[in-house]
Design an enzyme around this catalytic site. Structure first.
Site, PDB file in Angstrom:
ATOM      1  CD  GLU A  46      -2.527   1.211   2.731  1.00  0.00           C
ATOM      2  OE1 GLU A  46      -3.539   1.919   2.835  1.00  0.00           O
ATOM      3  OE2 GLU A  46      -2.084   0.531   3.685  1.00  0.00           O
ATOM      4  CE  LYS A 119      -7.611   1.552   4.059  1.00  0.00           C
ATOM      5  NZ  LYS A 119      -6.268   1.915   4.576  1.00  0.00           N
ATOM      6  CB  CYS A 156      -4.541  -1.263   4.571  1.00  0.00           C
ATOM      7  SG  CYS A 156      -3.514  -1.311   6.071  1.00  0.00           S
TER       8      CYS A 156
END
Length: 299
Positions: A46, A119, A156
């Site tokens: 990431e 995300k 993540c």
């Protein structure tokens, strides 16, 4: 059962400097090395272009964001993917007019940009102050049909949510990928989440009967904040899990690594169907998942 359909996946793990050019060079070097080892789909960690800047709330760090279209790192990875014939999910800090996202562009093996995932779950805590920088993603969970497999890519904090993994596999994802930046907790030096982190994702692989690839950075990064310096030591431990949650390749907490694993997607599909976890689902009973407080909705 039809014949084999083999995919070779790879997770990269490395320490980042705070210089974009050197980090992108390192990523390219490792992608090339992974391809030489036979990898078809190669995951970079990431926000690999620099330090994990979310340790601090600083206006100047917002300037690191760039628009999706014409993004120099994505363009470079498109050329690299086409040259090597590999798939590369590319993590970047996206500017979209007045919005900002923690995003991934998925590049197919011919260099085609297959689209964008933003995300969905944005954390906020000491050392991981992402809500200052990122809007919650608006793309929903997506599946990308690449040359080698249908893949789901999330980012993540998304990896802690079983709903995200299930949503991607329901849409046909054959492998799940999670680029990551996670390490020590600045507020609590005794807290080490690495085993919890791995077990949660192993559960996603096992519950959905799909392989899973997680790439995390290593190294110590110090960021100047309004309250003095903040420090995170990223613990690596990148890994590849098989469809029963078993770890088939794993990195340690300090070394640059290229992980490789091979899977027969036809065999895994047959196993997934025979277990019946998708056959026996009861979506009519899951409406409580649409609530925040667990209140029972009318069925």
């Amino acid at each position: 059962m039809e014949g084999k359909r083999v995919v070779v996946v790879s997770a990269l793990q490395f320490a980042c400097s705070d210089d974009v050019a050197s980090n992108v060079e390192k990523a390219e070097r490792l992608v090339r090395a992974a391809q030489k080892k036979g990898a078809h789909i190669i995951l970079i960690q990431e926000l690999f272009e620099g330090y994990y800047f979310c340790q601090a709330q600083r206006e100047d760090f917002i300037q690191r964001a760039k628009p999706y279209k014409g993004h120099p790192t994505i363009l470079r990875m498109q050329k690299l993917a086409k040259e090597l014939g590999v798939v590369i999910p590319v993590s970047f800090f996206e500017e979209a007019n007045n919005a900002h996202y923690n995003s991934v562009a998925v590049i197919d093996a011919d260099g085609t940009d297959l689209g964008l995932y933003r995300k969905s779950h944005i954390p906020d805590g000491p050392g991981y102050q992402e809500k200052f920088y990122f809007n919650p993603g608006d793309t929903g969970f997506k599946v990308f049909e690449t040359k080698f497999a249908k893949i789901g890519v999330a980012i993540c904090w998304d990896q802690w949510f079983p709903e995200a993994a299930r949503a991607m596999v329901l849409q046909g994802a054959e492998v799940l990928f999670y680029p990551t930046a996670i390490g020590s907790e600045p507020q609590d030096g005794g807290l080490d989440s690495r085993e919890h982190w791995k077990r949660v994702m192993q559960g996603h692989a096992g519950a959905n009967l799909v392989p899973l690839v997680a790439s995390n950075r290593i190294g110590k990064e110090i960021i100047e904040t309004e309250h003095g310096n903040s420090e995170i030591t990223f613990y690596g431990n990148s890994f590849i899990a098989g469809p029963t949650g078993e770890i088939v390749a794993a990195a340690n907490d300090k070394d640059e690594e290229i992980l490789i694993a091979e899977f027969d997607l036809v065999k895994i599909k047959s196993m997934r169907h025979s277990w019946g976890v998708f056959r026996d689902r009861r979506p009519d009973l899951y409406k409580v998942l649409l609530t925040l407080d667990g209140s029972r909705p009318s069925l």
